[in-house]
Design an enzyme around this catalytic site. Structure first.
Site, short mmCIF file in Angstrom:
data_model
loop_
_atom_site.label_atom_id
_atom_site.label_comp_id
_atom_site.label_asym_id
_atom_site.label_seq_id
_atom_site.Cartn_x
_atom_site.Cartn_y
_atom_site.Cartn_z
N ASN A 132 34.83 23.04 2.23
CA ASN A 132 35.64 22.57 1.11
C ASN A 132 36.70 21.61 1.67
O ASN A 132 37.68 22.03 2.26
CB ASN A 132 36.31 23.79 0.45
CG ASN A 132 37.24 23.39 -0.68
OD1 ASN A 132 37.27 22.23 -1.10
ND2 ASN A 132 38.00 24.35 -1.17
N TRP A 133 36.48 20.32 1.44
CA TRP A 133 37.40 19.32 1.99
C TRP A 133 38.65 19.14 1.13
O TRP A 133 39.55 18.38 1.50
CB TRP A 133 36.69 17.96 2.13
CG TRP A 133 35.65 17.91 3.19
CD1 TRP A 133 35.27 18.91 4.04
CD2 TRP A 133 34.84 16.76 3.52
NE1 TRP A 133 34.27 18.46 4.87
CE2 TRP A 133 34.00 17.15 4.58
CE3 TRP A 133 34.75 15.46 3.02
CZ2 TRP A 133 33.07 16.27 5.15
CZ3 TRP A 133 33.83 14.59 3.59
CH2 TRP A 133 33.00 14.99 4.64
N LYS A 134 38.68 19.75 -0.03
CA LYS A 134 39.84 19.63 -0.93
C LYS A 134 40.15 18.14 -1.14
O LYS A 134 39.23 17.34 -1.26
CB LYS A 134 41.03 20.42 -0.38
CG LYS A 134 40.59 21.86 -0.05
CD LYS A 134 41.70 22.78 0.31
CE LYS A 134 41.09 24.15 0.64
NZ LYS A 134 42.09 25.17 0.85
N HIS A 167 38.08 28.48 -7.65
CA HIS A 167 38.88 28.44 -6.42
C HIS A 167 40.34 28.79 -6.76
O HIS A 167 40.85 28.37 -7.80
CB HIS A 167 38.80 27.06 -5.75
CG HIS A 167 39.37 27.06 -4.38
ND1 HIS A 167 40.73 27.00 -4.15
CD2 HIS A 167 38.80 27.17 -3.16
CE1 HIS A 167 40.95 27.06 -2.85
NE2 HIS A 167 39.79 27.16 -2.22
N GLU A 177 43.07 27.63 -5.79
CA GLU A 177 43.95 26.48 -6.05
C GLU A 177 43.76 25.99 -7.49
O GLU A 177 44.72 25.55 -8.13
CB GLU A 177 43.68 25.37 -5.03
CG GLU A 177 44.29 25.73 -3.68
CD GLU A 177 43.61 25.12 -2.47
OE1 GLU A 177 42.88 24.13 -2.62
OE2 GLU A 177 43.82 25.65 -1.36
N GLU A 203 37.73 35.15 -1.23
CA GLU A 203 38.79 34.43 -0.54
C GLU A 203 40.15 35.05 -0.89
O GLU A 203 40.72 34.73 -1.95
CB GLU A 203 38.80 32.96 -0.97
CG GLU A 203 37.54 32.21 -0.59
CD GLU A 203 37.82 30.72 -0.46
OE1 GLU A 203 37.52 30.17 0.61
OE2 GLU A 203 38.34 30.11 -1.40
N GLY A 224 44.47 28.73 3.93
CA GLY A 224 45.33 27.68 4.48
C GLY A 224 46.57 28.19 5.16
O GLY A 224 47.50 27.44 5.44
N SER A 259 41.07 30.80 6.20
CA SER A 259 41.42 30.56 7.61
C SER A 259 40.28 30.89 8.59
O SER A 259 40.54 31.38 9.70
CB SER A 259 42.70 31.31 7.99
OG SER A 259 43.78 30.83 7.20
N GLY A 304 37.88 25.76 4.62
CA GLY A 304 38.72 24.63 4.23
C GLY A 304 39.12 23.84 5.47
O GLY A 304 38.36 23.02 5.99
N GLY A 305 40.32 24.12 5.99
CA GLY A 305 40.92 23.36 7.09
C GLY A 305 39.97 23.06 8.24
O GLY A 305 39.84 21.91 8.68
P1 PGA Z 1 41.06 27.51 4.61
O1 PGA Z 1 40.59 27.26 3.09
O2 PGA Z 1 39.80 27.69 5.43
O3 PGA Z 1 41.84 26.28 4.99
O4 PGA Z 1 41.89 28.74 4.60
C1 PGA Z 1 39.55 27.99 2.52
C2 PGA Z 1 39.34 27.56 1.09
O5 PGA Z 1 40.30 27.16 0.43
O6 PGA Z 1 38.21 27.59 0.57
#
Ligand code: PGA
Length: 240
Positions: A9-11, A92, A94, A161, A167, A203, A224-225
């Protein structure tokens, strides 16, 4: 045995040029696993061009629950599918927290994406307050009940998650993630979703991927990251 699933997930990171560079450096094939990337919507065309002819898949991070209409700024699932996207990310944290997506809207998006035959990664997870007040399973149950009330198991994947791990660098311990995913597994099995895989997200990085994936209820990752770097994400995809 089913293939493991690794989702990136590159956001809202990377533009078309960086997308191109990324795929020049992401050097593993996906014969053993299912690997899907969720770039920002404006980079989907570029990403599709980069993975053309490989088994790497591209998905869309957010869709409208409507086919079309006067909906300024929304993404059409039908258009994403026509372009070549295989998968949609729904629920998600977010989107739930920053964009106010309700349980009802998430349920509508699920229904619409499934009507098109798109694969879905449905994200569920508790906040730190909810975990501290022992409400984790109750919260997950409500999120699954509402999102899946009219859903079928076809093309469905769940990503657990924990919001406090996204994050933040705070990963759930493998035991904690597995225990919670065991609860999700039980609920899915009792509700006609027994073949639906469960991913862990929050994470995940090359250093912790191996311990997490060795847990029985963890069937892959939503990253994500650490997915923003092609070498790190490739390492994660090769952790099992
Ligand atoms: P993260 O994000 O790996 O940066 O914690 C995961 C996600 O939001 O799907």
């Amino acid at each position: 045995m089913k293939k493991k699933v690794f989702a990136a997930n590159w956001k809202l990171f990377k533009g078309p040029q960086e997308t191109k560079q990324y795929f020049e450096n992401f050097l593993i094939s996906s014969d053993d696993h299912e690997i899907v990337f969720f770039p920002p919507a404006l980079c989907i065309a570029q990403a599709l061009q980069c993975v053309h002819g490989s088994r790497l898949q591209i998905g869309v991070q957010n869709i409208s629950d409507q086919a079309e209409g006067a909906l300024t700024g929304e993404n059409s699932a039908r258009t994403a599918q026509e372009m070549g996207c295989t998968t949609v990310l729904i629920g998600h944290s977010e989107r739930r927290q920053l964009f106010g997506e309700s349980l009802e809207l998430i349920s509508k998006k699920m229904k619409y994406a499934q009507s098109l035959g798109l694969k879905i990664i449905l994200c569920v997870g508790e906040s730190s307050e909810e975990r501290e007040s022992n409400r984790t399973t109750e919260v997950l149950k409500v999120q699954m009940e509402t999102a899946l009330s009219k859903a079928s198991s076809e093309g469905l994947i769940i990503a657990y998650e924990p919001v406090w791990a996204i994050g933040t660098g705070k990963t759930a311990t493998p035991q904690m993630a597995n225990e919670t995913q065991g609860f999700i597994r039980g609920w899915l099995d009792q509700n006609k979703f027994s073949n639906v895989p469960i991913l862990y997200g929050g994470s995940v990085k090359p250093e912790n991927a191996k311990d997490l994936i060795s847990q029985p209820f963890i069937y892959g990752f939503l990253v994500g990251g650490a997915s923003l770097n092609p070498e790190s994400f490739a390492q994660i995809c090769q952790c099992s």
